[in-house]
Every structure is written in C-alpha cells, then in structure tokens.
Design a protein around this motif. Sequence first.
Motif, short mmCIF file in Angstrom:
data_model
loop_
_atom_site.label_atom_id
_atom_site.label_comp_id
_atom_site.label_asym_id
_atom_site.label_seq_id
_atom_site.Cartn_x
_atom_site.Cartn_y
_atom_site.Cartn_z
N TRP A 37 -4.19 1.59 -1.83
CA TRP A 37 -4.21 1.90 -0.39
C TRP A 37 -5.22 1.12 0.44
CZ3 TRP A 37 -3.91 7.36 -2.48
CH2 TRP A 37 -2.62 7.89 -2.37
N GLU B 257 -5.39 -1.77 1.84
CA GLU B 257 -4.92 -2.51 3.01
C GLU B 257 -4.48 -1.61 4.17
OE1 GLU B 257 -5.34 -5.52 3.50
OE2 GLU B 257 -5.22 -6.65 1.62
N HIS B 258 -4.30 -0.34 3.91
CA HIS B 258 -3.80 0.55 4.97
C HIS B 258 -4.67 1.80 5.10
CE1 HIS B 258 -0.53 1.23 7.85
NE2 HIS B 258 -0.73 2.52 7.63
N ILE C 213 -0.46 -5.98 1.80
CA ILE C 213 0.16 -5.73 3.09
C ILE C 213 1.68 -5.81 2.94
CG2 ILE C 213 -1.78 -6.53 4.46
CD1 ILE C 213 -0.42 -9.29 4.48
N ARG D 147 4.29 -2.46 10.52
CA ARG D 147 3.35 -3.12 9.60
C ARG D 147 2.74 -2.14 8.61
NH1 ARG D 147 2.54 -6.34 14.28
NH2 ARG D 147 2.24 -8.57 13.83
N ILE D 148 2.56 -2.60 7.37
CA ILE D 148 1.69 -1.95 6.38
C ILE D 148 0.42 -2.79 6.34
CG2 ILE D 148 1.37 -1.34 3.97
CD1 ILE D 148 4.44 -1.18 3.73
N GLY D 149 -0.69 -2.23 6.81
CA GLY D 149 -1.90 -3.02 6.94
C GLY D 149 -1.77 -4.02 8.07
N ALA E 155 0.84 -1.20 0.00
CA ALA E 155 0.00 0.00 0.00
C ALA E 155 0.87 1.26 0.00
CB ALA E 155 -0.92 -0.01 1.22
N GLU F 6 10.20 -0.51 1.77
CA GLU F 6 9.11 -1.46 1.97
C GLU F 6 9.62 -2.88 1.74
OE1 GLU F 6 7.10 2.28 0.24
OE2 GLU F 6 8.64 0.93 -0.53
#
Length: 304
Positions: free
Chosen positions: A173, A175-176, A69, A81-83, A14, A128
């Motif tokens: 975006w 997931e976040h 994610i 964390r992303i998501g 994301a 990322e």
Amino acid sequence: MELLRAMCHISAPAGHETQLTEFVLRYVKQNMGQWHTTPAVLAGGEFQDCIILVFGSPRTAVFAHLDSIGFTVRYGRQLIRIGGPMAETGYRLVGEDSQGKIDCTLVVDEDTGALSYDFHREIDRGTELTFYCDFRETATTVQSCYLDNRLGVWNALRLCETLEHGIVVFSCWEEHGGGSVAYLAKHIYETYGVRQALISDITWVTEGVHPGQGVAISLRDSLIPRRAYVDRIRRIAAESGIPHQLEVEGSGGSDAKELQHGAQPWDWCFVGAPEDNVHSPDEIVDKRDIESMLALYRVLMRDL
C-alpha cells in the motif's frame, strides 16, 4: 537482472499485491538454503500480503514496498489513479477481468485531464490496470515500468544472501497512502525490540542527485528523520568508500512516514538509487547506483 526483469512483469498495484507476494515467498523458499543465515518467514494471516524475514539476532529492519502505482476502472470507460502515475495519451495498459485479458490504451482529455481507456469493450468496474512492461537492459542501465519499487525489493532479496542479523520487510500500500507498516512496525518492535530502519526504495534524479554517482542517502523529504541516526549512517558510508550522494528534498515520502507517525520510537533513513522518468513506463536507473545501493546496505546492516 533476470530476477528484476521477472518482478517488473508482475502486476502488483497497491491493494492487490498478491501475485508479487506469492512470487517473493516462492523465491525465498527456493533460495534461502543457500543464504548465509536461514531466516524465519512470517507471512499470511495477520500480515495480510506482507512478508517479514527474521535473520539471527536483529538490530535493524529493512523495509521494501511490494506495490506499484496504476489505475482503477471506474464506471464506463473512466479511470482513477492508484497513487501518482504519470498519464499520457497512448500509454499501454494491461490487466485482466472476468471477460479475459486486457491490453488497452490510456486516454487523457486535453481540456479536463480526465482519464479513460480505449478498448474494444467495456472493462469490469474495479479492475486494476498497470503499465505494459517493456524491460530494457544495456551495459550501463536498466529501464522499465515499476523499478519503483521492484528494484527496492530486488535489493532486499539480494541482501538476504549474505545477511547474518537483521529483519527484511516487504510491505504493501505504500504508493496509495500506506497502511501496512504501522502494524508491521508494532509487531517487530514488540517481538524483537528492533527500532531502527532503512528504507529500500527508489528516489529521484534531480539537479542535486545524478545518475551514476552512487546510491542516495536522504537527509529529508516531506518528513525529517532524527539527525543523530542519519549522521551514524553517513559516517559508516564515508568510511566504507562506497559511492553515495546526499539528497535533500521538501516533498515525497516512503514507508518511513508510518514509522515516524507511529507509537514506537523508530529511527529511519531512506537509502536508495535514483531514477529518472519517475512513475512512468520508462523509469531508468544507472547500474552503478544499483551496485552501490546493495553494497552499502550490506555494510550498514553489519555495522549499524
């Protein structure tokens, strides 16, 4: 499944969906000459990394999110964390920074739950990292990281082959926290007058939704869609004879949250195959559910 395999190998956490956006645009341009209807392609500029495909005289829009994610490198060896990815010590993470390719290991502190990575050097902050893709296919299943939502994108792209009237949207975006569907929905509503949607995303295997028993039509998750619209979808599904299941959940969400919270009067329904091992490197989906998902979308986009 080669298209799905290719997309699962593309990093698109994301906020950094660019590589998958470019892949989808190339795929559309290479294949739309063989589709039933040639769409108008809206991308770039005000649409950022999102894509809108407009076919014929649309009545319904399909939303499929491109992003996944993942994890962001913080300071030192910390990860954020992303998501909502699953996190277990030993998960293999990959990425790239100014110093080159990265293939490292996730570490979860047993006492605090804090996330970090094990690698021979420090990784640039802001990088990322995503799960290493080990795509596995059998006669009955596919298994990989990021079937959520590469499989929803696959379904949308396959739908394009036969679609006569409709809009297919690839968003970012999700997931976040979302952020793209609000402006996409506004543009679609104001330009084309379309205000009903299907969410091409992947849901969960639960005690009430089982693998191999068909695509899930969600009656609710953390949000509640308008019952009259969902009942129309249920009637069309029942008349089609395509295997499907009904899902009722009290949590979870999708691109639909921005449709429901927006200023335009959108109707929406989540229709997606169930997966097990959610948000892990080992997400798994039954091929029968993939087949029924695509078949039902083709009928719904014709009859809604």
